[in-house]
Motif scaffolding. Sequence first.
Motif, PDB file in Angstrom:
ATOM      1  N   THR A 193       0.819  -1.218   0.000  1.00 22.34           N
ATOM      2  CA  THR A 193       0.000   0.000   0.000  1.00 22.34           C
ATOM      3  C   THR A 193       0.853   1.268   0.000  1.00 22.34           C
ATOM      4  N   ARG A 194       2.162   1.109   0.026  1.00 22.15           N
ATOM      5  CA  ARG A 194       3.075   2.255   0.053  1.00 22.15           C
ATOM      6  C   ARG A 194       3.883   2.280  -1.240  1.00 22.15           C
ATOM      7  N   ALA A 195       3.595   3.245  -2.097  1.00 22.20           N
ATOM      8  CA  ALA A 195       4.276   3.335  -3.390  1.00 22.20           C
ATOM      9  C   ALA A 195       5.781   3.482  -3.220  1.00 22.20           C
ATOM     10  N   SER A 196       6.206   4.191  -2.173  1.00 19.63           N
ATOM     11  CA  SER A 196       7.639   4.397  -1.968  1.00 19.63           C
ATOM     12  C   SER A 196       8.355   3.089  -1.645  1.00 19.63           C
ATOM     13  N   ASP A 197       7.695   2.189  -0.910  1.00 20.38           N
ATOM     14  CA  ASP A 197       8.271   0.872  -0.627  1.00 20.38           C
ATOM     15  C   ASP A 197       8.418   0.059  -1.905  1.00 20.38           C
ATOM     16  N   VAL A 198       7.342  -0.009  -2.661  1.00 22.11           N
ATOM     17  CA  VAL A 198       7.319  -0.844  -3.858  1.00 22.11           C
ATOM     18  C   VAL A 198       8.251  -0.294  -4.929  1.00 22.11           C
ATOM     19  N   ALA A 199       8.399   1.038  -4.996  1.00 21.60           N
ATOM     20  CA  ALA A 199       9.239   1.668  -6.015  1.00 21.60           C
ATOM     21  C   ALA A 199      10.707   1.273  -5.896  1.00 21.60           C
ATOM     22  N   LYS A 200      11.116   0.804  -4.729  1.00 23.54           N
ATOM     23  CA  LYS A 200      12.499   0.355  -4.564  1.00 23.54           C
ATOM     24  C   LYS A 200      12.780  -0.911  -5.366  1.00 23.54           C
ATOM     25  N   TRP A 201      11.712  -1.612  -5.726  1.00 23.05           N
ATOM     26  CA  TRP A 201      11.878  -2.908  -6.388  1.00 23.05           C
ATOM     27  C   TRP A 201      11.238  -2.977  -7.767  1.00 23.05           C
ATOM     28  N   LEU A 202      10.231  -2.142  -8.000  1.00 26.66           N
ATOM     29  CA  LEU A 202       9.535  -2.150  -9.286  1.00 26.66           C
ATOM     30  C   LEU A 202       9.517  -0.737  -9.862  1.00 26.66           C
ATOM     31  N   ALA A 203      10.038  -0.595 -11.062  1.00 27.26           N
ATOM     32  CA  ALA A 203      10.031   0.709 -11.715  1.00 27.26           C
ATOM     33  C   ALA A 203       8.628   1.048 -12.181  1.00 27.26           C
ATOM     34  N   PRO A 204       8.318   2.333 -12.327  1.00 26.64           N
ATOM     35  CA  PRO A 204       7.006   2.705 -12.875  1.00 26.64           C
ATOM     36  C   PRO A 204       6.788   2.075 -14.247  1.00 26.64           C
ATOM     37  N   ALA A 205       5.556   1.653 -14.477  1.00 31.45           N
ATOM     38  CA  ALA A 205       5.145   1.097 -15.770  1.00 31.45           C
ATOM     39  C   ALA A 205       6.054  -0.044 -16.227  1.00 31.45           C
ATOM     40  N   SER A 206       6.398  -0.937 -15.293  1.00 29.63           N
ATOM     41  CA  SER A 206       7.330  -2.024 -15.632  1.00 29.63           C
ATOM     42  C   SER A 206       6.676  -3.399 -15.717  1.00 29.63           C
ATOM     43  N   CYS A 207       5.493  -3.560 -15.150  1.00 25.62           N
ATOM     44  CA  CYS A 207       4.899  -4.898 -15.022  1.00 25.62           C
ATOM     45  C   CYS A 207       3.903  -5.193 -16.134  1.00 25.62           C
ATOM     46  N   ASP A 208       4.019  -6.372 -16.682  1.00 29.49           N
ATOM     47  CA  ASP A 208       3.034  -6.842 -17.666  1.00 29.49           C
ATOM     48  C   ASP A 208       1.780  -7.362 -16.972  1.00 29.49           C
ATOM     49  N   VAL A 209       1.963  -8.006 -15.840  1.00 31.56           N
ATOM     50  CA  VAL A 209       0.850  -8.590 -15.074  1.00 31.56           C
ATOM     51  C   VAL A 209       1.122  -8.356 -13.590  1.00 31.56           C
ATOM     52  N   VAL A 210       0.082  -8.000 -12.860  1.00 30.86           N
ATOM     53  CA  VAL A 210       0.174  -7.948 -11.398  1.00 30.86           C
ATOM     54  C   VAL A 210      -0.992  -8.752 -10.833  1.00 30.86           C
ATOM     55  N   VAL A 211      -0.683  -9.683  -9.931  1.00 33.47           N
ATOM     56  CA  VAL A 211      -1.724 -10.431  -9.232  1.00 33.47           C
ATOM     57  C   VAL A 211      -1.645 -10.077  -7.747  1.00 33.47           C
ATOM     58  N   ALA A 212      -2.782 -10.120  -7.081  1.00 31.62           N
ATOM     59  CA  ALA A 212      -2.818  -9.783  -5.666  1.00 31.62           C
ATOM     60  C   ALA A 212      -3.882 -10.616  -4.963  1.00 31.62           C
ATOM     61  N   ASN A 213      -3.467 -11.266  -3.896  1.00 33.02           N
ATOM     62  CA  ASN A 213      -4.408 -11.962  -3.011  1.00 33.02           C
ATOM     63  C   ASN A 213      -4.230 -11.355  -1.622  1.00 33.02           C
TER      64      ASN A 213
END
Length: 307
Positions: A193-213
């Motif tokens: 839920t924190r973009a700053s956390d996730v941005a350390k590992w995933l660049a903007p507009a980098s994922c083809d698919v995202v799944v979430a449970n």
Amino acid sequence: MIEATGNVTGASESVGGQPSSRRTDDQLAWATGLLHDAGVSSPLADAQWLLAHVADVDRGRLVIVDEIDAGAVAEFGRLVRARAARYPLQYLVGTAAFRTLELQVGNGVFIPRPETELLAEWAISVAPHGDCLIADFCSGSGALAISLATELPNARLVAIEESLPALMWLKRNVAAQPADVADRITVVHADVTRASDVAKWLAPASCDVVVANPPYVPEDTEVEPEVDIDPAEAVFAGFDGMSVINPMVPVLAKVCKAGGVVGIEHDDSTPDAVGARLADDGLFTAIAGHRDLAGRPRFVTATRVEG
């Protein structure tokens, strides 16, 4: 732990309700009755899983096992009584099946459910055939990430988990995979839920698919006793079941490339709320709900638009 068959031990006197007989038929009959009386939904199957576990054989091979040794009888009795107290079967045997996988599970990690296999199936069907990047938000045991890496040999996976106990199981399950699978999975400790956390590992507009449970059960929902033993932070999500999904959606939008897709599992009471949240900012289109095999709303998918 299997003894060669020879003289057959009869169904002699019971010990605390459990027959002292070492015959598998006698043990299964006792366990099935006890689990049935305890309200377990699949008493025979659970008894078979537990007996196969103590006998150290596949469940399908129980038919050729006539007897188990005395130590296995005692251990079987302990496990059956724990299951009758509604302790999860998967925690008792230490593993959970998910698609083609056998994952290690225990205290501190959410047990993957068969319904989530439908989300994995969807992701496999929509992922690009060539090189691609897939993110698994709230990865837990790693069920989605590992199954996708296993069945999509050109995909790279980023598995994100915030809970430290669950992260331990995630790392353990990834490490247990063949090198050609494990090497394509990056395990990340972060808050989805924190973009700053996730941005350390995933660049903007980098994922083809995202799944979430993610956690998604409204906190006042009555659940089965087994679910109460799952870690609460992996199950419940505020009064409406949306306390993780709502702030997660902008993060999904940030990391998902234009034309990329997302799939979010949800409570069967919240498909409209999830769809509405994806539509809120105009960043997703083709929003669609998907039902599980029982006909219940199970997950929502959407496509990231330009911009």
